[in-house]
Design a protein around this motif. Structure first.
Motif, PDB file in Angstrom:
ATOM      1  N   ASP A  12      -1.061  36.803  -0.870  1.00 21.64           N
ATOM      2  CA  ASP A  12      -0.520  37.985  -1.536  1.00 21.64           C
ATOM      3  C   ASP A  12       0.465  38.722  -0.631  1.00 21.64           C
ATOM      4  OD1 ASP A  12      -0.300  39.507  -3.839  1.00 21.64           O
ATOM      5  OD2 ASP A  12      -1.766  40.972  -3.146  1.00 21.64           O
ATOM      6  N   MET A  13       1.332  37.962   0.014  1.00 21.05           N
ATOM      7  CA  MET A  13       2.301  38.525   0.961  1.00 21.05           C
ATOM      8  C   MET A  13       3.736  38.477   0.443  1.00 21.05           C
ATOM      9  SD  MET A  13       0.656  36.875   4.420  1.00 21.05           S
ATOM     10  CE  MET A  13       1.862  37.586   5.542  1.00 21.05           C
ATOM     11  N   ILE A  14       3.931  38.081  -0.787  1.00 25.77           N
ATOM     12  CA  ILE A  14       5.282  38.077  -1.351  1.00 25.77           C
ATOM     13  C   ILE A  14       5.659  39.522  -1.618  1.00 25.77           C
ATOM     14  CG2 ILE A  14       6.711  37.379  -3.307  1.00 25.77           C
ATOM     15  CD1 ILE A  14       4.937  34.859  -3.458  1.00 25.77           C
ATOM     16  N   PRO A  15       6.791  39.970  -1.072  1.00 27.00           N
ATOM     17  CA  PRO A  15       7.184  41.369  -1.270  1.00 27.00           C
ATOM     18  C   PRO A  15       7.303  41.719  -2.752  1.00 27.00           C
ATOM     19  CG  PRO A  15       8.528  40.350   0.416  1.00 27.00           C
ATOM     20  CD  PRO A  15       7.730  39.248  -0.218  1.00 27.00           C
ATOM     21  N   GLU A  16       7.129  43.001  -3.036  1.00 29.88           N
ATOM     22  CA  GLU A  16       7.212  43.486  -4.409  1.00 29.88           C
ATOM     23  C   GLU A  16       8.534  43.064  -5.031  1.00 29.88           C
ATOM     24  OE1 GLU A  16       7.144  47.723  -6.786  1.00 29.88           O
ATOM     25  OE2 GLU A  16       6.159  47.575  -4.843  1.00 29.88           O
ATOM     26  N   GLN A  17       8.457  42.491  -6.199  1.00 30.89           N
ATOM     27  CA  GLN A  17       9.593  41.981  -6.972  1.00 30.89           C
ATOM     28  C   GLN A  17      10.325  40.839  -6.265  1.00 30.89           C
ATOM     29  OE1 GLN A  17      11.972  45.444  -7.809  1.00 30.89           O
ATOM     30  NE2 GLN A  17      10.583  46.158  -9.404  1.00 30.89           N
ATOM     31  N   GLY A  18       9.723  40.274  -5.218  1.00 29.96           N
ATOM     32  CA  GLY A  18      10.341  39.166  -4.502  1.00 29.96           C
ATOM     33  C   GLY A  18      10.342  37.892  -5.329  1.00 29.96           C
ATOM     34  N   ARG A  19      11.449  37.192  -5.274  1.00 32.33           N
ATOM     35  CA  ARG A  19      11.588  35.929  -5.998  1.00 32.33           C
ATOM     36  C   ARG A  19      11.963  34.823  -5.012  1.00 32.33           C
ATOM     37  NH1 ARG A  19      15.322  38.921  -9.599  1.00 32.33           N
ATOM     38  NH2 ARG A  19      16.831  37.428  -8.810  1.00 32.33           N
ATOM     39  N   THR A  20      11.954  33.615  -5.512  1.00 26.36           N
ATOM     40  CA  THR A  20      12.228  32.466  -4.654  1.00 26.36           C
ATOM     41  C   THR A  20      13.617  32.542  -4.014  1.00 26.36           C
ATOM     42  OG1 THR A  20      12.846  31.239  -6.648  1.00 26.36           O
ATOM     43  CG2 THR A  20      10.631  30.882  -5.789  1.00 26.36           C
ATOM     44  N   ASN A  21      14.601  33.014  -4.764  1.00 20.28           N
ATOM     45  CA  ASN A  21      15.940  33.098  -4.170  1.00 20.28           C
ATOM     46  C   ASN A  21      15.982  34.132  -3.038  1.00 20.28           C
ATOM     47  OD1 ASN A  21      15.718  35.096  -6.273  1.00 20.28           O
ATOM     48  ND2 ASN A  21      17.924  35.416  -6.121  1.00 20.28           N
ATOM     49  N   HIS A  22      15.146  35.161  -3.098  1.00 24.75           N
ATOM     50  CA  HIS A  22      15.104  36.153  -2.021  1.00 24.75           C
ATOM     51  C   HIS A  22      14.541  35.529  -0.738  1.00 24.75           C
ATOM     52  CE1 HIS A  22      14.693  39.134  -5.563  1.00 24.75           C
ATOM     53  NE2 HIS A  22      15.964  38.931  -5.272  1.00 24.75           N
ATOM     54  N   LEU A  23      13.567  34.656  -0.885  1.00 21.99           N
ATOM     55  CA  LEU A  23      13.055  33.933   0.283  1.00 21.99           C
ATOM     56  C   LEU A  23      14.165  33.084   0.891  1.00 21.99           C
ATOM     57  CD1 LEU A  23      10.845  32.903   2.189  1.00 21.99           C
ATOM     58  CD2 LEU A  23      10.233  31.227   0.425  1.00 21.99           C
TER      59      LEU A  23
ATOM     60  N   MET B 133      17.936  34.333   8.728  1.00 20.48           N
ATOM     61  CA  MET B 133      17.305  34.009  10.007  1.00 20.48           C
ATOM     62  C   MET B 133      17.979  32.811  10.683  1.00 20.48           C
ATOM     63  SD  MET B 133      13.229  34.716   9.522  1.00 20.48           S
ATOM     64  CE  MET B 133      12.996  33.619   8.139  1.00 20.48           C
ATOM     65  N   ARG B 134      18.477  31.888   9.896  1.00 12.74           N
ATOM     66  CA  ARG B 134      19.137  30.691  10.451  1.00 12.74           C
ATOM     67  C   ARG B 134      20.466  31.046  11.106  1.00 12.74           C
ATOM     68  NH1 ARG B 134      21.219  26.921  12.625  1.00 12.74           N
ATOM     69  NH2 ARG B 134      21.628  24.870  11.780  1.00 12.74           N
ATOM     70  N   THR B 135      21.223  31.935  10.481  1.00 12.05           N
ATOM     71  CA  THR B 135      22.584  32.200  10.960  1.00 12.05           C
ATOM     72  C   THR B 135      22.757  33.571  11.595  1.00 12.05           C
ATOM     73  OG1 THR B 135      23.245  33.011   8.777  1.00 12.05           O
ATOM     74  CG2 THR B 135      23.599  30.678   9.233  1.00 12.05           C
ATOM     75  N   TYR B 136      21.953  34.545  11.197  1.00 16.67           N
ATOM     76  CA  TYR B 136      22.041  35.938  11.635  1.00 16.67           C
ATOM     77  C   TYR B 136      23.488  36.447  11.611  1.00 16.67           C
ATOM     78  CZ  TYR B 136      20.203  40.161  13.704  1.00 16.67           C
ATOM     79  OH  TYR B 136      19.813  41.452  13.909  1.00 16.67           O
ATOM     80  N   PRO B 137      24.145  36.346  10.450  1.00 14.42           N
ATOM     81  CA  PRO B 137      25.539  36.800  10.345  1.00 14.42           C
ATOM     82  C   PRO B 137      25.630  38.308  10.105  1.00 14.42           C
ATOM     83  CG  PRO B 137      24.833  35.946   8.256  1.00 14.42           C
ATOM     84  CD  PRO B 137      23.673  35.781   9.208  1.00 14.42           C
ATOM     85  N   LYS B 138      26.834  38.805  10.094  1.00 17.73           N
ATOM     86  CA  LYS B 138      27.077  40.198   9.725  1.00 17.73           C
ATOM     87  C   LYS B 138      26.654  40.384   8.267  1.00 17.73           C
ATOM     88  CE  LYS B 138      29.375  41.440  13.469  1.00 17.73           C
ATOM     89  NZ  LYS B 138      28.882  42.393  14.402  1.00 17.73           N
TER      90      LYS B 138
ATOM     91  N   TRP C 122      14.474  41.739   4.637  1.00 18.75           N
ATOM     92  CA  TRP C 122      13.589  42.208   5.706  1.00 18.75           C
ATOM     93  C   TRP C 122      12.111  42.143   5.347  1.00 18.75           C
ATOM     94  CZ3 TRP C 122      14.916  41.759  10.391  1.00 18.75           C
ATOM     95  CH2 TRP C 122      16.260  41.827  10.733  1.00 18.75           C
ATOM     96  N   PRO C 123      11.697  42.506   4.128  1.00 20.03           N
ATOM     97  CA  PRO C 123      10.274  42.323   3.796  1.00 20.03           C
ATOM     98  C   PRO C 123       9.831  40.854   3.860  1.00 20.03           C
ATOM     99  CG  PRO C 123      11.249  43.902   2.307  1.00 20.03           C
ATOM    100  CD  PRO C 123      12.381  43.312   3.096  1.00 20.03           C
ATOM    101  N   PHE C 124      10.709  39.940   3.443  1.00 14.37           N
ATOM    102  CA  PHE C 124      10.347  38.525   3.558  1.00 14.37           C
ATOM    103  C   PHE C 124      10.254  38.099   5.032  1.00 14.37           C
ATOM    104  CE2 PHE C 124      11.110  37.518  -0.973  1.00 14.37           C
ATOM    105  CZ  PHE C 124      10.034  36.661  -1.178  1.00 14.37           C
TER     106      PHE C 124
ATOM    107  N   GLU D 116       4.198  37.560   9.798  1.00 12.93           N
ATOM    108  CA  GLU D 116       2.752  37.773   9.722  1.00 12.93           C
ATOM    109  C   GLU D 116       1.978  36.471   9.532  1.00 12.93           C
ATOM    110  OE1 GLU D 116       1.500  40.873   7.029  1.00 12.93           O
ATOM    111  OE2 GLU D 116       3.249  42.086   7.561  1.00 12.93           O
ATOM    112  N   LEU D 117       2.665  35.400   9.164  1.00 15.98           N
ATOM    113  CA  LEU D 117       2.003  34.103   9.003  1.00 15.98           C
ATOM    114  C   LEU D 117       1.804  33.379  10.339  1.00 15.98           C
ATOM    115  CD1 LEU D 117       3.710  32.577   5.841  1.00 15.98           C
ATOM    116  CD2 LEU D 117       1.356  33.388   6.054  1.00 15.98           C
ATOM    117  N   GLU D 118       2.331  33.923  11.420  1.00 16.32           N
ATOM    118  CA  GLU D 118       2.246  33.229  12.703  1.00 16.32           C
ATOM    119  C   GLU D 118       0.834  32.746  13.042  1.00 16.32           C
ATOM    120  OE1 GLU D 118       3.179  33.721  17.454  1.00 16.32           O
ATOM    121  OE2 GLU D 118       3.288  35.475  16.164  1.00 16.32           O
ATOM    122  N   PRO D 119      -0.199  33.582  12.938  1.00 12.30           N
ATOM    123  CA  PRO D 119      -1.537  33.086  13.283  1.00 12.30           C
ATOM    124  C   PRO D 119      -2.009  31.936  12.393  1.00 12.30           C
ATOM    125  CG  PRO D 119      -1.542  35.481  13.058  1.00 12.30           C
ATOM    126  CD  PRO D 119      -0.210  34.998  12.580  1.00 12.30           C
TER     127      PRO D 119
END
Length: 146
Positions: free
Chosen positions: A64-75, A82-87, A112-114, A120-123
């Protein structure tokens, strides 16, 4: 992070679903190349494979860690970021895909919520034996490097 107004999926998305989303973000909708080329392009763009993204979604969903209203495209936006860290402007233009640029506020609302949820999944996803292994790797300048 769940709420009553969050869209509930009947089934977990498949790797193929993420490939289609990825192709749209890469402006490759409707075009297909050799399968290995497609896998490589996906990995270069998002930093991982569609199978791993589907598993990541599943882990987030189960906890239950998907951010509110988060969808697959947001992930996918978060993975690209995270891959490119562009402007911010580059990210907004890119992740909008065939739909055009997205608003910077929309980007921040979901990316950012994703990212925090993934962190938080690190452990769960990093084993303690791997952590111990990494701690025991000889460092540069160590007499144990051969």
């Amino acid at each position: 992070m769940a709420s009553s107004n969050k869209r509930i999926r009947e089934t977990e998305p498949l790797p193929e679903d993420f490939i289609l989303i990825g192709k749209d973000i890469q402006n490759k909708s409707g075009r297909s190349g050799a399968p290995l080329t497609e896998v490589r392009a996906f990995r270069e763009f998002f930093g991982t494979t569609a199978v791993v993204v589907a598993k990541l979604w599943s882990l987030l969903s189960q906890r239950d860690m998907i951010p509110e209203q988060g969808r697959t495209n947001h992930l996918m936006w978060a993975l690209f970021f995270m891959r490119t860290y562009p402007k911010e402007g580059v990210t907004c233009s890119t992740v909008g895909g065939s739909g055009g640029a997205i608003d910077p506020n929309t980007l921040r609302k979901y990316v950012w919520p994703f990212i925090h949820a993934i962190a938080e999944l690190e452990p769960v996803v990093v084993s303690s034996s791997f952590t111990l292994f990494c701690m025991n790797i000889p460092r540069v300048g160590s007499p144990y490097l051969f």
